[in-house]
Every structure is written in C-alpha cells, then in structure tokens.
Scaffold this active site. Sequence first.
Site, mmCIF file in Angstrom:
data_model
loop_
_atom_site.group_PDB
_atom_site.id
_atom_site.type_symbol
_atom_site.label_atom_id
_atom_site.label_comp_id
_atom_site.label_asym_id
_atom_site.label_seq_id
_atom_site.Cartn_x
_atom_site.Cartn_y
_atom_site.Cartn_z
ATOM 1 N N ASN A 9 -46.868 9.151 24.803
ATOM 2 C CA ASN A 9 -45.896 8.373 25.322
ATOM 3 C C ASN A 9 -44.604 8.877 24.621
ATOM 4 O O ASN A 9 -44.441 8.184 23.355
ATOM 5 C CB ASN A 9 -46.393 6.997 25.033
ATOM 6 C CG ASN A 9 -45.251 6.042 25.580
ATOM 7 O OD1 ASN A 9 -44.346 6.435 26.509
ATOM 8 N ND2 ASN A 9 -45.455 4.623 25.434
ATOM 9 N N LYS A 11 -41.696 7.607 25.267
ATOM 10 C CA LYS A 11 -40.932 6.389 25.469
ATOM 11 C C LYS A 11 -39.498 6.830 25.861
ATOM 12 O O LYS A 11 -39.362 7.839 26.292
ATOM 13 C CB LYS A 11 -41.154 5.565 24.142
ATOM 14 C CG LYS A 11 -42.306 5.309 23.419
ATOM 15 C CD LYS A 11 -42.304 4.091 22.456
ATOM 16 C CE LYS A 11 -43.746 4.027 22.101
ATOM 17 N NZ LYS A 11 -43.791 2.913 20.946
ATOM 18 N N HIS A 97 -47.220 -1.251 29.548
ATOM 19 C CA HIS A 97 -47.099 -0.935 28.021
ATOM 20 C C HIS A 97 -46.477 -2.369 27.366
ATOM 21 O O HIS A 97 -45.650 -3.036 27.791
ATOM 22 C CB HIS A 97 -46.032 0.100 27.793
ATOM 23 C CG HIS A 97 -46.001 0.598 26.484
ATOM 24 N ND1 HIS A 97 -45.336 -0.130 25.372
ATOM 25 C CD2 HIS A 97 -46.906 1.551 25.741
ATOM 26 C CE1 HIS A 97 -45.474 0.403 24.224
ATOM 27 N NE2 HIS A 97 -46.548 1.723 24.322
ATOM 28 N N GLU A 99 -44.162 -2.764 25.347
ATOM 29 C CA GLU A 99 -42.749 -2.780 25.531
ATOM 30 C C GLU A 99 -42.237 -3.192 26.890
ATOM 31 O O GLU A 99 -41.229 -4.123 26.853
ATOM 32 C CB GLU A 99 -42.369 -1.560 24.826
ATOM 33 C CG GLU A 99 -42.543 -1.184 23.365
ATOM 34 C CD GLU A 99 -42.931 0.254 23.091
ATOM 35 O OE1 GLU A 99 -42.301 1.079 23.843
ATOM 36 O OE2 GLU A 99 -43.139 0.436 22.123
ATOM 37 N N GLU A 169 -53.925 -1.269 23.093
ATOM 38 C CA GLU A 169 -52.991 -1.135 22.080
ATOM 39 C C GLU A 169 -52.753 -2.257 21.384
ATOM 40 O O GLU A 169 -51.974 -3.109 21.844
ATOM 41 C CB GLU A 169 -51.943 -0.614 22.899
ATOM 42 C CG GLU A 169 -51.911 0.933 23.524
ATOM 43 C CD GLU A 169 -50.622 1.797 23.578
ATOM 44 O OE1 GLU A 169 -50.695 2.592 23.115
ATOM 45 O OE2 GLU A 169 -49.580 1.030 24.113
ATOM 46 N N GLY A 175 -46.246 1.606 16.317
ATOM 47 C CA GLY A 175 -44.960 2.073 15.664
ATOM 48 C C GLY A 175 -44.872 1.446 14.660
ATOM 49 O O GLY A 175 -43.758 1.342 13.973
ATOM 50 N N SER A 215 -50.166 3.937 16.171
ATOM 51 C CA SER A 215 -50.309 4.475 15.153
ATOM 52 C C SER A 215 -51.313 5.643 14.809
ATOM 53 O O SER A 215 -51.754 6.075 13.700
ATOM 54 C CB SER A 215 -50.065 3.656 13.875
ATOM 55 O OG SER A 215 -49.032 2.877 14.045
#
Length: 253
Positions: A9, A11, A97, A99, A169, A175, A215
């Site tokens: 990903n 991003k 996702h 985010e 996730e 991250g 991560s």
Amino acid sequence: MRKQIAAANWKMNLTLEQGETLIDEILSSPLNVNEDKLAVFAVPFPYLINVKNKLAVKKNVFAAAQNCYNKKSGAYTGEVSAEMLKSIGLQYVVLGHSERREYFNESNAMLAEKVNICFENGLQPIFCCGEPLSIREAGTQNSYVETQLKESLFHLTADQLKGFVIAYEPIWAIGTGKTASSDQAQEMHAHIRSVLAAQYGNAVADSISILYGGSVKAANAKEIFGKPDVDGGLVGGASLVAAEFTTIINSLK
Ligand code: PEP
C-alpha cells in the site's frame, strides 16, 4: 488452498518515476510467486495504468487501486468509479483502509455499497478492518471487528465471499512501528475466520485470505505469515523499499 498475498500500500507516496524504479527493482529480484502466492501493488490512481503495464511481464503480480467511490457514475468531481477501474483491467481494490475510515468518514454502510459496486464490476475488494487503540485497551476488539464485517460484508452471498480477501489491520499498529505480536494477529485472524464460518460455513471461511497489516517488515514477515490463519500482509512503509518488500513477498508460506 486459499491464496497467500503480499499487498503493498503505497498510500500517497512516491512520484511516478520513483514508483517505476521501485517496481523495476522488485521485478528484477527473484520472486517466489505462483498461482497461490500473489504480490499486489496498491498504487495511487494516476500510476495505475503504468504500473499495471509494467507488472504484465510477470505472472501472479497485480496492480490494485487504493479506493473507489460508492456511486456508479455522475457528478462526483474528483472521485473514481469501480467501472473506471474495471475498464483499465484491474482486478483488486483496497476498501475501507483505516485512513479512509478516519479522514474521509467512510462508514460500514458506505463500505457495503463500495463492496457491492466492486462485485458489479468484477473487482475483488481487499477489505480492511481493525480496531483503534482505545478498543484494544478496553478488550472489545473482537466484537468491534465483528461489527465491521457484519455491517459491510454479511449481505453478500456465500458464492460472493468465496475466495474473498480481508486485511486485518489494528490501527494502533499502522505506521507506528508497533506490530501486533504474531500471536495477537493469529488470535484475531482465527476469530474473524470463526465469525465467517458461523455465517457462511467452514468451506467459505477457509477459502478467504485474511492478511495482516500493521508495521510488517522484512524482519517480522516470516513469523507473522507463518501463523495458520495469517495469509500474508498489507504493507505500508516497508513496501516503499525494494529489498524490504521483496523479502516480504518471499516470506509468504
Ligand atoms: C497500511 O498502510 O495498511 C499499513 C499497514 O501501514 P504500515 O505497514 O506502514 O504500518
């Protein structure tokens, strides 16, 4: 056997040139992919056609979109439809996702519409779920994730869910450099599979690839992917480094 998948990903990172160099470096390394072990690259919309064409030299590696809109077409300036993605020959789309859920207010109900529109266009979602830190600390992560799955996926038929792709996730591990332990990942993946089995039966549940994200890096991929219910990973930061992501792909079981 369900598919094992290493999904990058990117991003909102990399220029086209940087992205193409990254893909070239990864493709020039020995990659242990086959029909049951796939590498997927979820890249920004403007790069999809280039990346897809580059990946065409190798079997079992695919480009993916990071999102699509929940409407068919029309006056939605700046959005990208599932039909557009299908028209450039894509197969995979990341949906939900964390985010997107957080910064763009994507709800479980909206994601159910996105899943539907992907199916109408023959696209396979990589459906993300996962709990924030406060839920993990309260110990209610199982029911939190269960609700995400129920509200976005459980209107689907067993046939639609066969071979589906979910990415678990935990938001606190995305991250942050803080990885869930392989045991924590396995525990949640087994829970997700049991929830799917209760609704759709063991055969469907066993056919669904459940990726772990948060991560993942070259140094921990093999241990996490080695767990019985972990079928690969969705990888952010480490997917931007050729040597890291190559090792991650080659860590699929
Ligand atoms: C992600 O973007 O889905 C992700 C898991 O990021 P990272 O690997 O950087 O934690």
